[in-house]
Write a protein that holds these residues in place. Structure first.
Motif, PDB file in Angstrom:
ATOM      1  N   LEU A  38     109.089 -76.175 -27.462  1.00 31.41           N
ATOM      2  CA  LEU A  38     108.874 -75.891 -26.535  1.00 31.41           C
ATOM      3  C   LEU A  38     107.061 -76.740 -26.582  1.00 31.41           C
ATOM      4  O   LEU A  38     106.722 -77.019 -27.404  1.00 31.41           O
ATOM      5  N   LEU A  39     106.799 -77.369 -25.344  1.00 30.11           N
ATOM      6  CA  LEU A  39     105.592 -78.100 -25.043  1.00 30.11           C
ATOM      7  C   LEU A  39     104.262 -77.484 -24.342  1.00 30.11           C
ATOM      8  O   LEU A  39     105.206 -77.065 -22.921  1.00 30.11           O
ATOM      9  N   MET A  40     103.350 -77.595 -24.513  1.00 30.72           N
ATOM     10  CA  MET A  40     102.636 -77.355 -23.583  1.00 30.72           C
ATOM     11  C   MET A  40     101.773 -78.113 -22.965  1.00 30.72           C
ATOM     12  O   MET A  40     101.599 -79.386 -23.738  1.00 30.72           O
ATOM     13  N   ILE A  41     102.237 -78.130 -21.363  1.00 27.73           N
ATOM     14  CA  ILE A  41     102.183 -79.404 -20.661  1.00 27.73           C
ATOM     15  C   ILE A  41     101.020 -79.368 -19.493  1.00 27.73           C
ATOM     16  O   ILE A  41     100.243 -78.714 -18.865  1.00 27.73           O
ATOM     17  N   ARG A  42      99.829 -80.268 -19.489  1.00 25.26           N
ATOM     18  CA  ARG A  42      98.627 -80.028 -18.372  1.00 25.26           C
ATOM     19  C   ARG A  42      99.868 -80.990 -17.132  1.00 25.26           C
ATOM     20  O   ARG A  42      98.854 -82.823 -17.782  1.00 25.26           O
ATOM     21  N   PRO A  43      99.518 -80.594 -16.702  1.00 23.55           N
ATOM     22  CA  PRO A  43      99.463 -81.766 -15.237  1.00 23.55           C
ATOM     23  C   PRO A  43      98.945 -82.557 -14.969  1.00 23.55           C
ATOM     24  O   PRO A  43      97.351 -82.538 -14.882  1.00 23.55           O
ATOM     25  N   MET A  44      99.115 -84.050 -14.596  1.00 23.18           N
ATOM     26  CA  MET A  44      97.948 -85.314 -14.242  1.00 23.18           C
ATOM     27  C   MET A  44      97.973 -85.242 -12.576  1.00 23.18           C
ATOM     28  O   MET A  44      98.866 -85.808 -12.331  1.00 23.18           O
ATOM     29  N   LEU A  45      96.774 -85.544 -11.951  1.00 26.46           N
ATOM     30  CA  LEU A  45      96.664 -85.777 -10.344  1.00 26.46           C
ATOM     31  C   LEU A  45      95.693 -87.040 -10.607  1.00 26.46           C
ATOM     32  O   LEU A  45      95.101 -86.951 -11.794  1.00 26.46           O
ATOM     33  N   ILE A  46      95.701 -87.435  -9.253  1.00 28.93           N
ATOM     34  CA  ILE A  46      95.473 -88.867  -9.143  1.00 28.93           C
ATOM     35  C   ILE A  46      94.492 -88.301  -8.850  1.00 28.93           C
ATOM     36  O   ILE A  46      93.723 -87.328  -7.898  1.00 28.93           O
ATOM     37  N   ASP A  47      92.793 -89.041  -9.812  1.00 29.84           N
ATOM     38  CA  ASP A  47      91.869 -88.693  -9.581  1.00 29.84           C
ATOM     39  C   ASP A  47      91.474 -89.218  -7.621  1.00 29.84           C
ATOM     40  O   ASP A  47      91.489 -90.517  -7.563  1.00 29.84           O
ATOM     41  N   SER A  48      91.090 -88.210  -7.546  1.00 34.99           N
ATOM     42  CA  SER A  48      90.495 -88.259  -5.878  1.00 34.99           C
ATOM     43  C   SER A  48      89.447 -89.619  -5.879  1.00 34.99           C
ATOM     44  O   SER A  48      89.073 -90.490  -4.522  1.00 34.99           O
ATOM     45  N   GLU A  49      88.236 -89.648  -6.496  1.00 37.64           N
ATOM     46  CA  GLU A  49      87.166 -90.414  -6.741  1.00 37.64           C
ATOM     47  C   GLU A  49      87.888 -91.820  -6.894  1.00 37.64           C
ATOM     48  O   GLU A  49      86.685 -93.038  -6.491  1.00 37.64           O
ATOM     49  N   ASP A  50      89.025 -91.801  -7.682  1.00 36.62           N
ATOM     50  CA  ASP A  50      89.077 -93.377  -7.982  1.00 36.62           C
ATOM     51  C   ASP A  50      90.737 -93.090  -8.328  1.00 36.62           C
ATOM     52  O   ASP A  50      91.490 -92.832  -9.685  1.00 36.62           O
ATOM     53  N   PRO A  51      91.407 -93.616  -7.711  1.00 38.26           N
ATOM     54  CA  PRO A  51      93.003 -93.231  -7.069  1.00 38.26           C
ATOM     55  C   PRO A  51      93.401 -93.875  -8.199  1.00 38.26           C
ATOM     56  O   PRO A  51      94.820 -93.443  -8.367  1.00 38.26           O
ATOM     57  N   THR A  52      92.836 -95.054  -8.905  1.00 40.93           N
ATOM     58  CA  THR A  52      93.941 -95.685  -9.758  1.00 40.93           C
ATOM     59  C   THR A  52      93.802 -94.900 -10.897  1.00 40.93           C
ATOM     60  O   THR A  52      94.529 -95.271 -12.126  1.00 40.93           O
ATOM     61  N   ARG A  53      93.380 -93.345 -11.529  1.00 43.86           N
ATOM     62  CA  ARG A  53      93.193 -93.324 -12.293  1.00 43.86           C
ATOM     63  C   ARG A  53      93.982 -91.903 -12.374  1.00 43.86           C
ATOM     64  O   ARG A  53      94.072 -91.005 -11.115  1.00 43.86           O
ATOM     65  N   PHE A  54      94.484 -90.814 -13.423  1.00 44.86           N
ATOM     66  CA  PHE A  54      95.136 -89.967 -13.621  1.00 44.86           C
ATOM     67  C   PHE A  54      94.289 -88.892 -14.259  1.00 44.86           C
ATOM     68  O   PHE A  54      92.487 -89.463 -14.918  1.00 44.86           O
ATOM     69  N   GLY A 100     111.947 -86.504 -18.363  1.00 42.82           N
ATOM     70  CA  GLY A 100     111.668 -87.638 -18.918  1.00 42.82           C
ATOM     71  C   GLY A 100     110.704 -88.439 -19.732  1.00 42.82           C
ATOM     72  O   GLY A 100     109.543 -87.697 -19.495  1.00 42.82           O
ATOM     73  N   LEU A 101     110.573 -89.518 -20.455  1.00 43.67           N
ATOM     74  CA  LEU A 101     109.507 -89.678 -21.390  1.00 43.67           C
ATOM     75  C   LEU A 101     108.514 -91.214 -20.181  1.00 43.67           C
ATOM     76  O   LEU A 101     109.800 -91.429 -20.555  1.00 43.67           O
ATOM     77  N   ILE A 102     107.084 -91.087 -19.996  1.00 45.47           N
ATOM     78  CA  ILE A 102     106.743 -92.057 -19.526  1.00 45.47           C
ATOM     79  C   ILE A 102     106.236 -94.044 -20.374  1.00 45.47           C
ATOM     80  O   ILE A 102     105.125 -93.032 -21.298  1.00 45.47           O
ATOM     81  N   ASP A 103     106.529 -94.871 -19.680  1.00 43.36           N
ATOM     82  CA  ASP A 103     106.481 -95.302 -20.531  1.00 43.36           C
ATOM     83  C   ASP A 103     105.300 -95.950 -19.794  1.00 43.36           C
ATOM     84  O   ASP A 103     104.086 -96.196 -20.841  1.00 43.36           O
ATOM     85  N   THR A 104     105.349 -96.798 -19.096  1.00 43.46           N
ATOM     86  CA  THR A 104     104.496 -97.165 -17.394  1.00 43.46           C
ATOM     87  C   THR A 104     104.028 -96.756 -16.756  1.00 43.46           C
ATOM     88  O   THR A 104     105.408 -96.165 -15.653  1.00 43.46           O
ATOM     89  N   VAL A 105     102.602 -96.867 -16.354  1.00 48.87           N
ATOM     90  CA  VAL A 105     102.233 -96.154 -14.434  1.00 48.87           C
ATOM     91  C   VAL A 105     101.630 -97.132 -13.640  1.00 48.87           C
ATOM     92  O   VAL A 105     100.660 -97.723 -14.592  1.00 48.87           O
ATOM     93  N   SER A 106     101.776 -97.701 -12.914  1.00 46.02           N
ATOM     94  CA  SER A 106     101.281 -98.811 -12.211  1.00 46.02           C
ATOM     95  C   SER A 106     100.781 -98.405 -10.676  1.00 46.02           C
ATOM     96  O   SER A 106     102.028 -97.916 -10.355  1.00 46.02           O
ATOM     97  N   ILE A 107      99.680 -98.024 -10.234  1.00 42.48           N
ATOM     98  CA  ILE A 107      99.638 -97.599  -9.060  1.00 42.48           C
ATOM     99  C   ILE A 107      98.475 -98.792  -8.845  1.00 42.48           C
ATOM    100  O   ILE A 107      97.612 -99.227  -8.642  1.00 42.48           O
TER     101      ILE A 107
END
Lengths: 86, 86, 86, 86, 86
Positions: E6-22, E68-75
C-alpha cells in the motif's frame, strides 16, 4: 493501457463573479483521450464507472475519459467559448 | 451521444447564513437532459453509475443526468423556490 | 420515481473546535427516503451505487438514499444527539 | 443492516506544514466495521462500490467499510503513528 | 488483502499561480501498488470501481490503485517532472 493517449484536464467552473465566464478549477484530472483533443481545447469528460463506457475502455482501470470536444459554449446570449479551427 | 441535449448545472446549496434560502455552489456539472429542462429552471440530477439508470442512458459514458424538474421547494414553512409556469 | 419521498439532507460533520459536537456541512443532498424520516431528524444515508442497494431502488437513477434513522449519537462519554420521541 | 457495528471516521490527511504528521480532515464518514476497531484507532477504509466487496456486505446499501486496522505508519524515517497495544 | 503493498499518495495539482508547476493537494489517499512504485515517485492512480479493474484486484475492497509510473511530465514546452533513474 499501452498506447493510450492521456491528457491532463483542469475542470472549468462558472465564475461566481461573472456567470458568463469560466474560470479554471483547482484540481487536475488525468483522462484517457479517444477523440484526439489537443492542448488548450475545451473538452467534456466523464468520471468513474461511466468513463469506462467510452469506446474500448470497458476492461481498463480508467476513471476518467474525454467523451466530447466542445465547439462553442453559450451562457445566456453570450458566446463564452469558441474552439479555434485550424 | 449524438442528439443528446446537455445542460450546464450549478448545484444549489442551502445557505448557511439563512437556511431558508439556496445559494449556488462553486462547481459546474454537465448533465444529459432527458426531460426538457430550460435555462434558469431548478432540476434534480443524479451522478455516477446512478445517472446511467435514467431512460436510455445505460450504455453511454454519462456521469450526470437530469432526473427531475422541480416545481416548488419548501424549507420549513417557507416556499423557497417556485417554477415559472409559461 | 413516482411517489417516492425525497428529502433534502445536510451532512453533519464533527466540529473541529469541539469534537463532541456536530456542525452542518456546506453541501446539500437530495436522497430518497424509504424509512419515513421527518424534518429535523438525524439520518444515515448512502451514496452512489450503494444507495441503489436499498429496498426497491435497484433500477432507479438514484444516487443517495436514507438507510437509517439515528436514535442517539455518543462521542466519547457525551451524548451528542438524541432523537425526539413523539 | 441489523447488528452491524458502525463507526464514525474522520479521514486523516498529511499535514502540509509538517508532512511527517497527520491532521484530521474536516469531513465525517459512517463506515461499517467488520474488524472490531475501537475508538481512537487508526483504520483504513474503502468507499463506494469497493466497500461492498468487503466480507458480507455485497447486498447492503453500504458506501464505506473499514477494511484494515493500522499498526504503524512511517513517513520517511519517522514513525508517525503506532497503535496502542492492550 | 494479505501481502498487498500500500502507498500513501498525495494528489498533485497544477499550481494556479504558475501552471507549469505542480503543487501537492491537501488530501491523502491509500492505494494498492501493483507496479513497484517508490517513495517520492510520481504515479498515476485510479479510484472507485475503476481501480478494481487493475490486475488481480477485482474482488478486493480496494478503492484506489496505482496504474502507472510517470517518467516525464511536460506542460507546454516545459518539462515539469522527470523521474530519477537509479
Amino acid at each position: 493501457m499501452r498506447g493510450r493517449k492521456l491528457l491532463m484536464i483542469r475542470p472549468m467552473l462558472i465564475d461566481s463573479e461573472d456567470p458568463t465566464r469560466f474560470k479554471p478549477g483547482s484540481n487536475t484530472i488525468i483522462a484517457v483521450d479517444t477523440l484526439g483533443a489537443g492542448e488548450g481545447e475545451l473538452v467534456m469528460f466523464s468520471q468513474g464507472s461511466s468513463a469506462r463506457q467510452a469506446d474500448g475502455l470497458k476492461q481498463l482501470p480508467v476513471d476518467a475519459a474525454v467523451v466530447g470536444l466542445i465547439d462553442t459554449v453559450s451562457i445566456g446570449d453570450k458566446k463564452t467559448y469558441e474552439a479555434k479551427n485550424d
